[in-house]
Write a protein that holds these residues in place. Structure first.
Motif, short mmCIF file in Angstrom:
data_model
loop_
_atom_site.label_atom_id
_atom_site.label_comp_id
_atom_site.label_asym_id
_atom_site.label_seq_id
_atom_site.Cartn_x
_atom_site.Cartn_y
_atom_site.Cartn_z
N LYS A 47 9.96 13.05 0.56
CA LYS A 47 10.08 12.31 -0.70
C LYS A 47 11.39 11.54 -0.76
CE LYS A 47 7.18 15.26 -3.62
NZ LYS A 47 7.11 16.04 -4.89
N PRO A 48 11.42 10.44 -1.49
CA PRO A 48 12.68 9.70 -1.67
C PRO A 48 13.72 10.55 -2.39
CG PRO A 48 10.79 8.34 -2.27
CD PRO A 48 10.27 9.73 -2.08
N ASN A 49 14.98 10.32 -2.08
CA ASN A 49 16.08 11.09 -2.64
C ASN A 49 17.25 10.13 -2.87
OD1 ASN A 49 17.98 12.94 -3.46
ND2 ASN A 49 18.20 13.90 -1.44
N ALA A 106 11.14 2.15 2.72
CA ALA A 106 10.71 0.81 2.34
C ALA A 106 9.40 0.89 1.56
CB ALA A 106 10.52 -0.05 3.60
N GLY A 107 9.30 0.08 0.52
CA GLY A 107 8.12 0.06 -0.33
C GLY A 107 8.25 0.88 -1.60
N TRP A 108 9.23 1.77 -1.67
CA TRP A 108 9.39 2.62 -2.85
C TRP A 108 10.31 2.00 -3.89
CZ3 TRP A 108 13.83 5.01 -4.79
CH2 TRP A 108 13.62 5.93 -5.82
N ASP A 109 11.36 1.29 -3.44
CA ASP A 109 12.44 0.86 -4.32
C ASP A 109 12.04 -0.41 -5.08
OD1 ASP A 109 14.84 1.26 -5.49
OD2 ASP A 109 16.05 0.97 -3.69
N SER A 110 12.82 -0.69 -6.14
CA SER A 110 12.62 -1.89 -6.95
C SER A 110 13.90 -2.13 -7.74
CB SER A 110 11.42 -1.74 -7.88
OG SER A 110 11.64 -0.70 -8.82
N HIS A 142 0.81 -1.22 0.00
CA HIS A 142 0.00 0.00 0.00
C HIS A 142 0.84 1.27 0.00
CE1 HIS A 142 -2.97 -2.97 1.43
NE2 HIS A 142 -3.89 -2.15 0.92
N TYR A 143 2.16 1.15 -0.17
CA TYR A 143 2.99 2.36 -0.10
C TYR A 143 2.67 3.27 -1.29
CZ TYR A 143 6.99 5.46 -0.27
OH TYR A 143 7.80 6.57 -0.32
N THR A 144 2.56 4.53 -0.98
CA THR A 144 2.39 5.58 -2.00
C THR A 144 3.39 6.69 -1.73
OG1 THR A 144 0.66 6.62 -0.66
CG2 THR A 144 -0.04 5.09 -2.40
N GLU A 145 3.96 7.20 -2.77
CA GLU A 145 4.95 8.26 -2.63
C GLU A 145 4.27 9.54 -2.15
OE1 GLU A 145 8.31 10.53 -5.37
OE2 GLU A 145 7.39 8.64 -6.03
N PRO A 146 4.85 10.21 -1.18
CA PRO A 146 4.22 11.45 -0.68
C PRO A 146 4.09 12.48 -1.78
CG PRO A 146 5.96 10.70 0.80
CD PRO A 146 6.07 9.86 -0.43
N SER A 147 3.00 13.19 -1.71
CA SER A 147 2.72 14.22 -2.71
C SER A 147 2.08 15.41 -2.03
CB SER A 147 1.80 13.68 -3.81
OG SER A 147 1.44 14.69 -4.73
N ALA A 148 2.34 16.59 -2.58
CA ALA A 148 1.75 17.79 -2.02
C ALA A 148 0.26 17.87 -2.31
CB ALA A 148 2.45 19.04 -2.57
#
Length: 546
Positions: free
Chosen positions: A316-318, A329-333, A173-179
């Motif tokens: 946000k990921p950097n 965790a959950g963003w990478d692949s 269920h991970y979603t990248e943070p957004s404004a």
């Protein structure tokens, strides 16, 4: 009579006990969470603990004096932004090294049966020693797996399964943070989730939240143009700034991201700057309060409302700023890892990691992750001085047996060597016949008076008035002078020592008798001397008296 009874007091309000119970339940409802910080000495653990607890470090200002305990502990109450309510109570545990004497204490403080759902593990790596990254990760992650297994009780297995489902649900269920606000989704859309990608959460069967924190990232660029290890850990790894330097640092990041992906872990680079430490603290609290996995089997009308995380993570990921890396965790692949630098094969590195975990070194014939990583990042740590060559002495019995065999083969030479040694001069031969006569006379039980007289004369030269017996004089004249090199026959002419002494005393007694007879009756003491020198003193005394 009823009027005399006191009136009953008013009934207590109905909500009295409810208010008391509510206050107690409110005080007990504060969740308690634990963070376990693992790392080698001087890796920056105290800085991270200070950031998590928002307290000054205990070692700050002490210089070289550091206080490392077998198990370090600190705690803090986490409050809301308005500093009004306590949202959680955070406990932080640390160990100074990976030694078993330290890690064996942790299950007593953090039993997995009760602490597993409320514990976060933070593994600290030091950028001044980048050649140890893969080895330390493997050591600590294996220990986490062992700690989570516990005593393998049935209750613990249930907790492990629930914990893994919770972490897996979070990754899905991970979603990248957004404004921008997220659009509302229906239950049918939320139920259609894509499976986890390749190489994601293949390990970590207990679903323990893990964060890999690489400290001292500000030292990556320092001294990169130097050859040999310096203050910077990368100084000995690269030979100059430019493409090679960037490729190696990016390669290290890709390897770490591949390993973190297999355990569902996040990767963060930190510096002493407060902003990087604050981001790490926010993500740690966010991970500690991951909501449980939704219960399956509900219809669209019965689906429960999703639990809200009290500590949302909006960063946000950097992956571009090398000193501010943030990979939640959950963003990478594997795709995102390979895009960063061409030529990196995440699958091969994942298989190499599997070989290090499942097989002994060299058992499969293919290199493992540690060996492949050492080719990319050579070890520049201080090496201990080499030990001197081992001196293996010959066993005593073997040495003696060898020399015995060699000497037994050369009997003529051995006998000649023994004859070359001069004999030790005899004490009795050097002391003269007077000493020999004194000692032999005392042992043979001779006349006491003669022994005393000989003893007085043996202390020095014989008195001038004493006449040497003719037999003794002849013996002294015929006896050869003892020399150290004399190896001829004995000077006694084949006689034993007892015979020599007997002849000596006989000649001495006969000379005394002749001296007494020649003196005549007018010489005083002539008759008295004879009985004492004679062996039959009682008969002579009788004749004298008659």
């Amino acid at each position: 009579m009823n009027d005399s009874r006191p009136s009953s007091p008013d009934a207590p309000p109905q909500d009295l006990w409810s208010s008391i119970l509510d206050s107690v339940s409110t005080s007990r409802s504060i969740p308690s969470k634990q963070v376990l910080v693992l790392g080698q000495p001087s890796s920056g653990k105290s800085t991270l603990v200070s950031a998590l607890t928002q307290k000054p470090s205990a070692d700050e200002g002490n210089g070289d004096k550091r206080s490392d305990f077998a198990v370090g502990y600190d705690w803090v109450d986490v409050r809301d932004d308005a500093d009004e309510d306590t949202l959680a109570r955070l406990s932080v545990y640390t160990v100074p090294a990976v030694a078993a004497s330290y890690t064996a204490l942790l299950p007593h403080f953090l039993p997995p049966r009760t602490c597993l759902p409320h514990t976060l593990v933070m593994i600290v790596l030091d950028w001044t020693r980048p050649w140890t990254f893969v080895e330390e990760l493997q050591t600590w992650l294996e220990w986490v797996e062992k700690w989570a297994k516990g005593d393998r009780a049935r209750e613990l297995e249930i907790v492990r399964e629930e914990n893994r489902e919770r972490l897996q649900s979070y990754l899905l269920h991970y979603t990248e943070p957004s404004a921008e606000p997220l659009p509302a989704t229906s239950s049918s859309m939320s139920s259609t989730l894509l499976p986890l990608g390749p190489g994601t959460l293949t390990h970590n069967t207990a679903g323990v939240p893990v964060i890999v924190a690489c400290t001292k990232a500000d030292l990556i660029d320092e001294g990169s143009d130097m050859i040999g290890a310096g203050n910077s850990g990368m100084g000995g790894m690269v030979k100059g700034k430019g493409g090679e330097w960037e490729e190696r640092t990016d390669g290290v990041m890709q390897i770490l991201r591949t390993i973190c992906l297999k355990y569902g872990a996040g990767l963060f680079y930190t510096t002493p700057l407060p902003n990087t430490l604050q981001v790490l603290r926010q993500y740690a609290l966010h991970t500690l309060f991951i909501p449980p996995a939704p219960t399956p089997g509900f219809g669209a009308s019965e689906a429960p409302a999703p639990a809200r995380n009290p500590f949302p993570f909006q960063h946000k990921p950097n992956t571009l700023d090398r000193d501010k890396i943030v990979v939640p965790a959950g963003w990478d692949s594997w795709g995102k890892i390979s895009v960063m630098r061409d030529g990196f094969d995440a699958k091969s590195w994942g298989e190499a990691w599997e070989r290090d975990i499942d097989y002994a070194e060299g058992e499969t014939g293919e290199p493992g992750a540690k060996k492949m990583y050492s080719a990319l990042v050579p070890d520049q740590g201080a090496k201990p001085p080499p030990l001197p060559p081992f001196n293996n002495p010959t066993p005593e019995q073997a040495f003696l047996a060898k020399n015995y065999d060699e000497n037994s083969k050369k009997p003529t030479a051995t006998r000649a060597a023994r004859s070359a040694i001069p004999p030790r001069p005899s004490r009795r031969a050097s002391s003269g016949p007077w000493e020999a006569a004194r000692v032999a006379g005392a042992s043979a039980g001779g006349d006491a008076a003669a022994a005393r007289k000989l003893g007085r004369s043996s202390s020095g030269r014989p008195p001038a008035s004493l006449t040497v017996p003719p037999a003794m004089a002849a013996m002294r004249a015929n006896a050869p002078s003892p020399t150290p090199s004399s190896a001829g026959p004995s000077p006694t002419g084949g006689q034993t020592q007892h015979e020599v002494l007997q002849n000596f005393f006989q000649s001495l007694l006969s000379s005394k008798d002749r001296a007494g007879t020649g003196a005549g009756p007018g010489v005083p003491g002539a008759a008295r001397t004879s009985p004492k020198a004679n062996g039959n003193g009682s008969a002579s005394g009788t004749d004298e008296g008659s």
